[in-house]
Enzyme design. Sequence first.
Site, PDB file in Angstrom:
ATOM      1  NE  ARG A 144      31.200  47.908  39.558  1.00  0.00           N
ATOM      2  CZ  ARG A 144      29.916  47.903  39.205  1.00  0.00           C
ATOM      3  NH1 ARG A 144      29.099  48.829  39.707  1.00  0.00           N
ATOM      4  NH2 ARG A 144      29.449  46.984  38.364  1.00  0.00           N
ATOM      5  CG  ASP A 191      26.907  40.732  36.341  1.00  0.00           C
ATOM      6  OD1 ASP A 191      25.925  41.348  35.906  1.00  0.00           O
ATOM      7  OD2 ASP A 191      28.069  41.144  36.251  1.00  0.00           O
ATOM      8  CE  LYS A 198      21.099  53.186  35.205  1.00  0.00           C
ATOM      9  NZ  LYS A 198      22.090  53.062  36.288  1.00  0.00           N
TER      10      LYS A 198
END
Length: 517
Positions: A192, A212, A294
């Site tokens: 990122r 993940d 979330k």
Amino acid sequence: MRPAWQVWVLNLHGVNRRVIRYFSGSLPRSICPTSVTSKHHEQPAKEANKILKEESKQQRAVAFSRELFSLDKSSPGSPLFHPFGTHIFQKLQAFLRAQYPTYGFQEVLSPTIYKKSLWETSGHWENYKNDMFAVTGRGAQGVDDSKREIGVDEEYGLKPMNCPGHCLLFRSQKRSYKDLPIRYADFSPLHRNEVSGALGGLTRLRRFHQDDGHIFCRRSQLQNEISRTLSFVRLTYHTLNLGDYKLRLGTRPDHFIGTVDEWETAEAHLKLALEESGRPYYVNRGDGAFYGPKIDIVITDADGKDHQTATTQLDFQLPKRFKLEVDGPGSNQKETPVLIHRAVLGSLERFIALLMDSHRGKWPFWLSPRQMIILTVGQSLGVRERAGEIARQLTSPDGRPGAQTLEARRFMVDCDNSDETIAKKVLNARKNGYSFYAVFGERNLKPSPDKQTIDINLASHPNEQAMREALYAFLQPRTPNKCSDTAAQPTTANVTTASLTVQQCQELMTNLVSRYL
């Protein structure tokens, strides 16, 4: 998430809410560039950068003393993990991998770069482009930019997350509703493009690894899958002795994809799972991802700092964008699955930084890269050779020539046979963070090898009481009279040393690792 006291400093200087969210990590850099760089907020931004740099400096100091990782200006935000740091990193991975069969996850591997067209399909190019690294390849013919062939020589992007790749995996085979849920796990490195001023230690990086996971399921399976994910988090944080944690619900942000009805349905599922968990939670309005709401896990360390680690995100959008389908129960019926994004530890690098801070350099035995060191007493060549031999036995318990078994345990045991005094060796062992140190001298050398003992001492552990209790429980049935503590009758409160044979020492270390102490 930045620690609460850092957000307080920003607020004290009059930074608006969007700038606070920018430095807390909850707002993408692409959404808040002008607020941070404007002249009005120049001073608060400098203060925030000072805080980040100080935290980074503290982490580097601990890491240097423990030989864990280093940072280099040739690759900002990308840590170089040393062998000891890699050991901790891999142990955390191994712990999660050991739990995956119980929770139905299958580990996969996915590419690091994808074409721009894939990111356009997923929505990341529109909503996350400024946080991605663009990559240009040579193309099919290796021609210059002016002659690039569309669809073949197009721009690429380093992946900031794994979900689009996992959608491709799901789409690669014909699926039935009976196959669901399908659960993928992936430790691939992510990239990122963080602004340089936001980088700090291991907490904010440009390259990192996340545990993940993506769950493809039917709507009727959503509630059970979300609850199982929260159960996975609860088990992990209890095992790692991280104490209590907070649950935070992030709802629809200003910039989102999908319909309001879909978002309200998704938020209702998460709220129900939170209520069924029986744990308190709070709502952080507008903090959802651009594709769905979330649940974030926030833990507080010993200094009262808050850190966001785990996350569970509900996504109705990505499966539709990738045209994912399964055969439904009716004839010629098709269904679109729902996607749950989940991470239990989050960024492994950030999690290690959290453990470094929480444990003050004292690692749990099962995680420690320095589990034991054998200290020799005297200058005898026989003592030194035998101590080195014992260290090698403990390091590789199988001790067999040829390929070791996959189940073979390997302990991290060193030997100090230098000319330093035993007092100085003990001091160094404690200073370097060894869980145990063991003393071996002429007295220990006298019996036959199978009856020789080493005098082990508990040196460093974040939960010494638990270790004393474990040592006491181990000694009771095996060597009830071998405890060498000064007290006449050993108890869980005073057992910190014992004389053990090499085999007993192996059994003790195996016992501690299996109990995640």
